[in-house]
Design an enzyme around this catalytic site. Structure first.
Site, PDB file in Angstrom:
ATOM      1  N   SER A 150       3.463  -1.639  10.560  1.00 15.08           N
ATOM      2  CA  SER A 150       4.912  -1.652  10.814  1.00 15.08           C
ATOM      3  C   SER A 150       5.595  -2.964  10.421  1.00 15.08           C
ATOM      4  O   SER A 150       6.514  -3.428  11.114  1.00 15.08           O
ATOM      5  CB  SER A 150       5.197  -1.292  12.269  1.00 15.08           C
ATOM      6  OG  SER A 150       4.821   0.052  12.500  1.00 15.08           O
ATOM      7  N   GLY A 163       2.472   2.661  10.832  1.00 19.68           N
ATOM      8  CA  GLY A 163       3.436   3.751  10.648  1.00 19.68           C
ATOM      9  C   GLY A 163       4.175   4.158  11.915  1.00 19.68           C
ATOM     10  O   GLY A 163       4.821   5.202  11.939  1.00 19.68           O
ATOM     11  N   GLY A 186       2.767  -0.903   4.344  1.00 17.75           N
ATOM     12  CA  GLY A 186       2.736   0.505   3.944  1.00 17.75           C
ATOM     13  C   GLY A 186       4.137   1.019   3.663  1.00 17.75           C
ATOM     14  O   GLY A 186       4.729   0.736   2.614  1.00 17.75           O
ATOM     15  N   GLY A 187       4.706   1.727   4.631  1.00 10.72           N
ATOM     16  CA  GLY A 187       6.003   2.403   4.464  1.00 10.72           C
ATOM     17  C   GLY A 187       7.081   1.544   3.809  1.00 10.72           C
ATOM     18  O   GLY A 187       7.753   1.997   2.879  1.00 10.72           O
ATOM     19  N   ASN A 196       0.859  -1.187   0.000  1.00  7.07           N
ATOM     20  CA  ASN A 196       0.000   0.000   0.000  1.00  7.07           C
ATOM     21  C   ASN A 196       0.893   1.233   0.000  1.00  7.07           C
ATOM     22  O   ASN A 196       1.457   1.595   1.025  1.00  7.07           O
ATOM     23  CB  ASN A 196      -0.901  -0.042   1.253  1.00  7.07           C
ATOM     24  CG  ASN A 196      -1.709   1.228   1.432  1.00  7.07           C
ATOM     25  OD1 ASN A 196      -1.849   2.024   0.491  1.00  7.07           O
ATOM     26  ND2 ASN A 196      -2.247   1.425   2.625  1.00  7.07           N
ATOM     27  N   TRP A 197       0.996   1.863  -1.170  1.00  2.00           N
ATOM     28  CA  TRP A 197       1.893   3.035  -1.284  1.00  2.00           C
ATOM     29  C   TRP A 197       1.323   4.275  -0.620  1.00  2.00           C
ATOM     30  O   TRP A 197       2.014   5.273  -0.507  1.00  2.00           O
ATOM     31  CB  TRP A 197       2.171   3.332  -2.764  1.00  2.00           C
ATOM     32  CG  TRP A 197       3.109   2.382  -3.430  1.00  2.00           C
ATOM     33  CD1 TRP A 197       3.636   1.231  -2.906  1.00  2.00           C
ATOM     34  CD2 TRP A 197       3.663   2.512  -4.747  1.00  2.00           C
ATOM     35  NE1 TRP A 197       4.470   0.637  -3.825  1.00  2.00           N
ATOM     36  CE2 TRP A 197       4.500   1.405  -4.965  1.00  2.00           C
ATOM     37  CE3 TRP A 197       3.521   3.453  -5.766  1.00  2.00           C
ATOM     38  CZ2 TRP A 197       5.195   1.215  -6.153  1.00  2.00           C
ATOM     39  CZ3 TRP A 197       4.204   3.264  -6.957  1.00  2.00           C
ATOM     40  CH2 TRP A 197       5.041   2.151  -7.141  1.00  2.00           C
ATOM     41  N   LYS A 198       0.046   4.240  -0.288  1.00  2.00           N
ATOM     42  CA  LYS A 198      -0.621   5.433   0.265  1.00  2.00           C
ATOM     43  C   LYS A 198      -0.415   6.606  -0.709  1.00  2.00           C
ATOM     44  O   LYS A 198      -0.277   6.373  -1.909  1.00  2.00           O
ATOM     45  CB  LYS A 198      -0.123   5.739   1.669  1.00  2.00           C
ATOM     46  CG  LYS A 198      -0.170   4.492   2.568  1.00  2.00           C
ATOM     47  CD  LYS A 198       0.048   4.777   4.024  1.00  2.00           C
ATOM     48  CE  LYS A 198      -0.025   3.472   4.793  1.00  2.00           C
ATOM     49  NZ  LYS A 198      -0.061   3.664   6.234  1.00  2.00           N
ATOM     50  N   GLU A 212      -5.385  -4.392  10.959  1.00  2.00           N
ATOM     51  CA  GLU A 212      -4.316  -3.406  11.160  1.00  2.00           C
ATOM     52  C   GLU A 212      -4.611  -2.621  12.431  1.00  2.00           C
ATOM     53  O   GLU A 212      -5.403  -1.664  12.413  1.00  2.00           O
ATOM     54  CB  GLU A 212      -4.267  -2.429   9.978  1.00  2.00           C
ATOM     55  CG  GLU A 212      -3.957  -3.072   8.653  1.00  2.00           C
ATOM     56  CD  GLU A 212      -3.437  -2.044   7.664  1.00  2.00           C
ATOM     57  OE1 GLU A 212      -2.288  -2.164   7.248  1.00  2.00           O
ATOM     58  OE2 GLU A 212      -4.175  -1.093   7.342  1.00  2.00           O
ATOM     59  N   HIS A 218      -9.656   1.511   5.014  1.00  2.00           N
ATOM     60  CA  HIS A 218      -8.360   1.705   5.683  1.00  2.00           C
ATOM     61  C   HIS A 218      -8.541   2.716   6.826  1.00  2.00           C
ATOM     62  O   HIS A 218      -9.295   3.684   6.692  1.00  2.00           O
ATOM     63  CB  HIS A 218      -7.323   2.215   4.675  1.00  2.00           C
ATOM     64  CG  HIS A 218      -5.944   2.206   5.243  1.00  2.00           C
ATOM     65  ND1 HIS A 218      -5.503   3.172   6.112  1.00  2.00           N
ATOM     66  CD2 HIS A 218      -4.926   1.316   5.110  1.00  2.00           C
ATOM     67  CE1 HIS A 218      -4.251   2.883   6.477  1.00  2.00           C
ATOM     68  NE2 HIS A 218      -3.883   1.763   5.881  1.00  2.00           N
ATOM     69  N   GLU A 242      -6.850   5.092   7.860  1.00  2.00           N
ATOM     70  CA  GLU A 242      -6.576   6.501   7.549  1.00  2.00           C
ATOM     71  C   GLU A 242      -7.813   7.150   6.922  1.00  2.00           C
ATOM     72  O   GLU A 242      -8.094   8.326   7.150  1.00  2.00           O
ATOM     73  CB  GLU A 242      -5.348   6.607   6.623  1.00  2.00           C
ATOM     74  CG  GLU A 242      -4.064   6.378   7.419  1.00  2.00           C
ATOM     75  CD  GLU A 242      -2.908   5.808   6.624  1.00  2.00           C
ATOM     76  OE1 GLU A 242      -2.935   5.834   5.387  1.00  2.00           O
ATOM     77  OE2 GLU A 242      -1.957   5.318   7.278  1.00  2.00           O
TER      78      GLU A 242
HETATM   79  P1  PGA Z   1       2.778   0.679   7.677  1.00  2.00           P
HETATM   80  O1  PGA Z   1       1.292   0.875   7.081  1.00  2.00           O
HETATM   81  O2  PGA Z   1       3.304  -0.630   7.109  1.00  2.00           O
HETATM   82  O3  PGA Z   1       3.531   1.872   7.200  1.00  2.00           O
HETATM   83  O4  PGA Z   1       2.648   0.607   9.161  1.00  2.00           O
HETATM   84  C1  PGA Z   1       0.422  -0.203   6.898  1.00  2.00           C
HETATM   85  C2  PGA Z   1      -0.881   0.286   6.324  1.00  2.00           C
HETATM   86  O5  PGA Z   1      -1.358   1.353   6.727  1.00  2.00           O
HETATM   87  O6  PGA Z   1      -1.478  -0.364   5.445  1.00  2.00           O
END
Ligand code: PGA
Length: 235
Positions: free
Chosen positions: A199, A167, A220-221, A9-11, A161, A93, A95
């Protein structure tokens, strides 16, 4: 065979040149494995750029419109995502739940759009840190699962999650994640695939993938770095 799905997930990250480097690195080093699927969810404008590299990946969307095609300015609908080669769509998600107040009703509509277009929803759930500390994880997750319980399809994936792990560099322990996954599977039916996210990095991916109830990872990251996602894929 112990199949695992790794979702990147590149966000809201990426640029044409950064994506080009990422794709070149994957083209050179991604050796497809029969028991692993890598799905990449870039921002919408870059779906076609990723597709043009013919990588051994599947494409996913980070979100989906709750509405069919028509007069809905700014929306990206399910038919368009199919047209761009997407097979998966992230829905709910944290966010988006948090920043945009996405409600259970809206998420239900998004699920219906995805399923109607044969896009596989990856429905995200997870408790906040306060809820975690208060021991409310299971009850919160049960509540968040309501839109998926109402769906007349078994063709979906859940991503667990914990919000406090996203993050932050503080992943849940694999044992804790595994127990929450077991709860989700009991709630929805034993065959449900449940991914863990929060994470994940090249160092800890393996210990999560080794757990019986963890069907894959939502990253994500660490997915922005081609070497990291390759290493997670190979974990
Ligand atoms: P993260 O994000 O790996 O940066 O913690 C995961 C996500 O939000 O899908």
């Amino acid at each position: 065979m112990n199949e695992k799905l790794i979702v990147a997930n590149w966000k809201s990250n990426g640029s044409r040149s950064a994506n080009e480097n990422w794709c070149r690195e994957l083209k050179a080093h991604l050796a497809a494995q029969a028991d692993r699927t890598l799905c990449v969810c870039p921002p919408f404008p870059y779906l076609d750029q990723l597709r043009s590299y013919n990588l051994a990946i599947q494409l996913g969307a980070q979100d989906i419109s709750a509405y069919p095609p028509g007069a809905h300015t700014g929306e990206v609908n399910a038919a368009m995502l199919r047209d761009m080669g997407c097979q998966y769509a992230l829905i709910g998600h944290s966010e988006r739940r948090g920043l945009l107040n996405e409600s259970a009703e809206l998420l239900g509509k998004k699920l219906a759009q995805a399923i109607g277009a044969e896009l596989k929803p990856i429905f995200c759930v997870g408790e906040s840190h306060t809820q975690y500390q208060a021991g409310q994880t299971n009850s919160i997750i049960k509540q968040q699962l309501e839109p998926i319980i109402k769906v007349k399809s078994q063709n979906f994936i859940i991503a667990y999650e914990p919000v406090w792990a996203i993050g932050t560099g503080l992943a849940a322990t694999p044992e804790y994640a595994n127990s929450v996954h077991s709860f989700i599977k009991k709630t929805l039916g034993g065959a449900t695939q449940v991914l863990y996210g929060g994470s994940i990095n090249a160092q800890n991916a393996h210990s999560f993938l080794a757990c019986a109830h963890i069907a894959g990872l939502l990253v994500g990251g660490a997915s922005l770095d081609a070497k990291s996602i390759l290493s997670i894929y190979q974990s």
